[in-house]
Motif scaffolding. Structure first.
Motif, short mmCIF file in Angstrom:
data_model
loop_
_atom_site.label_atom_id
_atom_site.label_comp_id
_atom_site.label_asym_id
_atom_site.label_seq_id
_atom_site.Cartn_x
_atom_site.Cartn_y
_atom_site.Cartn_z
N PHE A 118 -9.38 -37.72 -19.62
CA PHE A 118 -8.45 -38.73 -19.11
C PHE A 118 -8.74 -39.08 -17.66
CE2 PHE A 118 -6.32 -34.51 -18.99
CZ PHE A 118 -6.17 -34.35 -17.62
N ALA A 119 -8.35 -40.30 -17.28
CA ALA A 119 -8.32 -40.72 -15.88
C ALA A 119 -6.90 -41.24 -15.66
CB ALA A 119 -9.34 -41.83 -15.63
N LEU A 120 -6.10 -40.45 -14.98
CA LEU A 120 -4.68 -40.79 -14.84
C LEU A 120 -4.40 -41.43 -13.49
CD1 LEU A 120 -2.94 -37.68 -16.46
CD2 LEU A 120 -3.59 -39.84 -17.54
N LEU B 182 1.86 -29.49 -7.16
CA LEU B 182 0.81 -29.51 -6.14
C LEU B 182 -0.40 -30.32 -6.60
CD1 LEU B 182 0.82 -25.83 -4.83
CD2 LEU B 182 1.60 -27.91 -3.65
N VAL B 183 -0.70 -30.25 -7.89
CA VAL B 183 -1.81 -31.02 -8.45
C VAL B 183 -1.48 -32.51 -8.40
CG1 VAL B 183 -3.21 -31.43 -10.53
CG2 VAL B 183 -2.44 -29.11 -9.99
N ALA B 184 -0.20 -32.82 -8.58
CA ALA B 184 0.24 -34.21 -8.68
C ALA B 184 0.24 -34.94 -7.35
CB ALA B 184 1.64 -34.25 -9.30
N LYS B 185 0.34 -34.18 -6.26
CA LYS B 185 0.54 -34.79 -4.95
C LYS B 185 -0.61 -35.72 -4.55
CE LYS B 185 2.62 -33.30 -0.77
NZ LYS B 185 2.02 -32.74 0.42
N GLY B 186 -0.26 -36.91 -4.13
CA GLY B 186 -1.29 -37.83 -3.61
C GLY B 186 -1.96 -38.69 -4.66
N ILE B 187 -1.88 -38.28 -5.94
CA ILE B 187 -2.46 -39.12 -6.98
C ILE B 187 -1.57 -40.35 -7.11
CG2 ILE B 187 -3.19 -39.22 -9.40
CD1 ILE B 187 -4.68 -37.15 -7.76
N GLY B 188 -2.20 -41.49 -7.27
CA GLY B 188 -1.40 -42.71 -7.34
C GLY B 188 -1.48 -43.46 -6.03
N GLY C 88 -5.07 -45.93 -5.29
CA GLY C 88 -5.83 -46.04 -6.53
C GLY C 88 -6.57 -44.78 -6.92
N LEU C 89 -6.13 -43.64 -6.39
CA LEU C 89 -6.78 -42.39 -6.75
C LEU C 89 -6.50 -42.05 -8.21
CD1 LEU C 89 -8.49 -40.69 -4.87
CD2 LEU C 89 -6.56 -39.14 -4.60
N ARG C 90 -7.54 -41.65 -8.91
CA ARG C 90 -7.40 -41.24 -10.31
C ARG C 90 -7.68 -39.75 -10.40
NH1 ARG C 90 -5.51 -46.04 -11.08
NH2 ARG C 90 -6.67 -47.58 -12.28
N ILE C 91 -6.94 -39.09 -11.28
CA ILE C 91 -7.29 -37.70 -11.57
C ILE C 91 -8.02 -37.67 -12.90
CG2 ILE C 91 -5.05 -37.04 -12.55
CD1 ILE C 91 -5.93 -34.42 -10.55
N ILE C 92 -9.20 -37.07 -12.87
CA ILE C 92 -10.04 -36.99 -14.06
C ILE C 92 -9.88 -35.58 -14.62
CG2 ILE C 92 -12.39 -37.26 -14.98
CD1 ILE C 92 -11.52 -39.69 -13.39
N GLY C 93 -9.68 -35.48 -15.89
CA GLY C 93 -9.53 -34.14 -16.47
C GLY C 93 -9.68 -34.17 -17.97
N THR C 94 -9.36 -33.01 -18.55
CA THR C 94 -9.52 -32.86 -19.99
C THR C 94 -8.32 -32.12 -20.58
OG1 THR C 94 -11.08 -32.15 -21.70
CG2 THR C 94 -10.80 -30.67 -19.85
N ASP D 222 -11.67 -33.58 -11.57
CA ASP D 222 -12.18 -34.35 -10.43
C ASP D 222 -11.14 -35.35 -9.98
OD1 ASP D 222 -14.82 -33.43 -10.27
OD2 ASP D 222 -15.45 -34.77 -11.90
N LYS D 223 -11.38 -35.88 -8.78
CA LYS D 223 -10.61 -37.04 -8.35
C LYS D 223 -11.59 -38.17 -8.13
CE LYS D 223 -6.94 -34.39 -6.30
NZ LYS D 223 -6.47 -33.70 -5.09
N ALA D 224 -11.16 -39.39 -8.38
CA ALA D 224 -12.04 -40.54 -8.17
C ALA D 224 -11.21 -41.68 -7.62
CB ALA D 224 -12.69 -40.95 -9.49
N ARG D 225 -11.83 -42.46 -6.71
CA ARG D 225 -11.09 -43.59 -6.13
C ARG D 225 -11.36 -44.84 -6.96
NH1 ARG D 225 -8.43 -43.09 -1.64
NH2 ARG D 225 -9.61 -41.31 -0.91
N GLY D 226 -10.33 -45.26 -7.72
CA GLY D 226 -10.46 -46.50 -8.50
C GLY D 226 -11.28 -46.31 -9.77
N ASP D 227 -11.16 -47.30 -10.67
CA ASP D 227 -11.89 -47.23 -11.93
C ASP D 227 -13.41 -47.28 -11.73
OD1 ASP D 227 -9.71 -46.92 -13.51
OD2 ASP D 227 -9.62 -49.00 -14.22
#
Ligand code: X90
Length: 280
Positions: free
Chosen positions: A156-158, A173-179, A182-188, A199-204
């Motif tokens: 997922f990229a949330l 704590l994991v949730a902080k700052g995502i959003g 345009g920061l995305r959290i990448i995970g499984t 991982d974290k990624a900026r934008g799509d």
């Protein structure tokens, strides 16, 4: 009716052809308002209600009676639920199975925990449909379905983890700052059926190649792929194109779905879910 497939609405799959199928809704609560995640749900209205409401919002899984209603008169039912690690849906389906089998000793319900959600559930439903159509026995189908589950994965990229954190489904704590920005959290989806951030990624533009690289690292070669998106058709299409460009000699199939109520609530607008098969 001999066979039936039943899933909860976390699958985002409303209908299926050739084999009887029912989708059992979860519920989304926004203050006094309750949204039923069925075919009549207007996800745009639900999203607008979520955006304007300040108080606590939540979700609720189906009750055993809802599952039993969905079993109908089927002799053999294959049930797939959202991950039991994060929802009571699977436990509720197990209660329903017991009640249904007690009431009809000649009938059988197989309950599977997807340990996942959305598109990975759709892969499973489509597989069970193929198994049913192949003419196998109920028991053979059940075993083949269980074996198949081990070969599918979800990435997922949330776009935000707010609703997951507020409802105790991920660590705040994991949730902080995502959003933000345009920061995305990448995970499984982990083997235990929880969110495993990687991982974290900026934008799509960054998130999409990251998803594809994690998919290849997981061992993807040429299996079926399903992408679900929440209000991000462009992202879903560019994820599809990235896969077509990246995977040498790609000959597989990629289907795209829109998230319905439950997945739209937790995989907030902009999010992408990517489910795929790996070789046995
Ligand atoms: O019973 C209920 O009220 C439903 C609770 C569901 C909680 C988690 C839903 C997650 C949906 C988020 C991204 C994918 C993560 C998959 C990890 C297993 C979508």
């Amino acid at each position: 009716m001999k066979f039936k497939i039943v899933s909860d609405s976390a699958s985002d799959l409303l209908t299926l052809d050739q084999v009887p199928y029912t989708n059992v809704p979860l519920h989304i609560r926004v203050g006094e308002q309750e949204f039923v995640d069925d075919k009549d749900l207007d996800t745009t209205l639900m999203q607008a209600a979520l955006e304007t409401f300040d108080g606590k919002t939540s979700t609720a899984c189906p009750a055993p009676g809802d599952w039993i209603d969905a079993f109908g008169e089927a002799e053999t039912v294959y049930v797939i639920t959202i991950t039991g690690a994060l929802s009571g849906s699977n436990a509720s389906a197990h209660v329903a199975k017991q009640m249904y089998e007690d009431a009809h000793p000649d009938r059988k319900v197989y309950v599977y925990d997807s340990l996942s959600t959305g598109p990975e559930m759709i892969l499973f439903i489509q597989k069970v449909k193929t198994l049913i159509l192949s003419g196998m026995s109920a028991e053979e189908i059940a075993e083949a379905a269980a074996a198949y589950q081990k070969t599918t994965h979800l990435l997922f990229a949330l776009a935000s983890l707010n609703n997951l954190a507020r409802n105790g489904r991920v660590n705040p704590l994991v949730a902080k700052g995502i959003g933000l920005l345009g920061l995305r959290i990448i995970g499984t989806a982990s083997e235990e059926g929880t969110l495993h951030p990687m991982d974290k990624a900026r934008g799509d533009r960054k998130a999409i190649p990251s998803l594809v690289s994690h998919m290849l690292k997981t061992g993807y070669t040429d299996g079926r792929i399903i992408i679900s998106h929440n209000n991000n058709a462009i992202g879903a299409e560019s994820l599809k194109n990235n896969i077509l460009d990246t995977v040498p000699g790609f000959r597989g199939e990629i289907e795209i779905y829109q998230t319905r109520g439950l997945c739209s609530y937790y995989a907030e607008p902009g999010s992408l879910l990517l489910a795929f098969e790996t070789p046995v």
